[in-house]
Design an enzyme around this catalytic site. Structure first.
Site, PDB file in Angstrom:
ATOM      1  CB  CYS A 141      -0.944  -0.007   1.200  1.00 15.18           C
ATOM      2  SG  CYS A 141      -2.008   1.445   1.258  1.00 15.18           S
ATOM      3  CB  CYS A 144      -0.652   2.539   4.013  1.00 15.78           C
ATOM      4  SG  CYS A 144      -2.093   1.798   3.262  1.00 15.78           S
ATOM      5  CG  ASP A 145       3.098   1.206   4.554  1.00 16.88           C
ATOM      6  OD1 ASP A 145       2.645   1.743   5.584  1.00 16.88           O
ATOM      7  OD2 ASP A 145       2.891   0.020   4.265  1.00 16.88           O
TER       8      ASP A 145
END
Ligand code: NDP
Length: 322
Positions: A141, A144-145
């Site tokens: 992701c 997300c990261d």
């Protein structure tokens, strides 16, 4: 199989942000929800580290803590959270019909309404070095990261719309993005391809696959292999993003619910209604487009409201008929 059948007003299947938000709303509406958490209590967010994009957490929050807090919030209003796996369903075709659910192959439940929030799972390459370094620089992701790799060199695997979108997202944050595509062309839409090709710090490598992710504790590099020539090449990276698609967790609903060709549950219009009266779907299990914790939470809220309205309509019909 045990003989005892339990009757429940609202059964929630799955314990990610969609399930817990549905639980909070359903409990506050006195639907006395019971949730079965599934195999991965807390869902996909328990496998990420910091969640920086959920509104209301100015300093960010780590995924597992956020899910514990969501559970506590759902329980505060009376949700009963049970660890267990729904293994079979038999959904009624009639409005007001009772849905039969089997948990852990043994317990039978009858539910007036069911909210499905079983999520989707990111696909991985499933090679040993990739699996070993998940959480140590391998992520599925970018949204997300990606932030953790600000100014660094990363690579992304995949040639679909997700990979193209995530490569563009990473290119805005990272110094360089190497994009590995196994075919000699990209599957992504022309518009997304154009976006990727217009960004100078994305290098697209066609006919290229991951041979090995390099590094002991954290990602330090990538050994790529050209699947036409067999030629291998090492590059130095600190992050590897896998964007080769997701699989919705819908196997147990096959033959019961309308799904698209990739197995996502189809919901009707702007609602969370499925083709079965009293069965609702929220979160990633019905969304391959946005897949964010906050959008999942939003549809969880919608599912609880849809369930509440459905029960009110069924009950008022029963009163008139009675
Ligand atoms: P897709 O299935 O469309 O693409 C997956 C990509 O990963 C393909 O390029 C595929 O290669 C590659 N791949 C699969 N397995 C491997 C493997 N083992 N090794 C290397 N590469 C692999 O998934 P997406 O998540 O990209 O998209 C899913 C759906 O969501 C699509 O319908 C897409 O259009 C949609 N979507 C739309 C967006 C938008 O409109 N903004 C954004 C994101 C998704 P190959 O081509 O060789 O099979």
């Amino acid at each position: 199989m045990s003989e005892q059948v339990e009757r429940i007003k609202t059964l929630i299947i799955g314990s990610g942000p969609a399930g817990y938000t549905a639980a909070i709303y359903a409990a506050r509406a006195d639907l006395k929800p019971v949730m079965y958490t599934g195999m991965e209590p807390g869902g996909q967010l328990t496998t990420t580290t910091e969640v920086d994009n959920f509104p209301g957490y100015p300093e960010g929050i780590d995924g597992p803590t956020m899910m514990v807090q969501l559970q506590q919030q759902a329980e505060r209003f009376g949700t009963e959270v049970r660890v267990g796996m729904v293994t079979a369903v038999d959904f009624s075709d009639e409005a007001g019909g009772i849905h039969k659910i089997t948990v852990d192959d043994s317990k039978l439940i009858e539910a007036e309404t069911v909210i499905i929030s079983t999520g989707a799972s990111a696909k991985y390459l499933n090679i040993p070095s990739e699996q070993r370094l998940r959480g140590g620089g391998v992520s599925a992701c970018a949204v997300c990261d990606g932030f953790f790799y600000k100014g660094q060199e990363v690579a992304i695997v995949g040639g679909g719309d997700t990979a193209a979108e995530e490569a563009s997202y990473l290119a805005n944050i990272c110094k360089k993005v190497t994009m590995l595509i196994r075919k000699d062309h990209m599957r992504a839409s022309k518009a997304m391809q154009h976006r990727v090709n217009s960004l100078e710090n994305i290098e697209v490598r066609y006919n290229t696959e991951v041979d090995e992710v390099l590094g002991d504790q954290v990602v330090e590099g990538l050994r790529m292999v050209n699947n036409k020539t067999g030629e291998k090449e090492d590059i130095a990276i600190t992050g590897l993003f896998i964007a080769i698609g997701h699989k919705p967790n819908t196997d147990i609903f096959k033959g019961q619910l309308e799904m698209d060709e990739t197995g996502y549950v189809i919901t009707h219009g702007k609602s969370t209604k499925t083709n079965k009266p009293g069965v609702f779907a929220s979160g990633d299990v019905q969304d391959k487009e946005y897949r964010q914790a906050v959008t999942a939470a939003g549809t969880g809220c919608m599912a609880a409201l849809d369930a509440e309205r459905y029960l009110a309509t069924v009950e008022s019909k029963e009163t008139v008929a009675g």
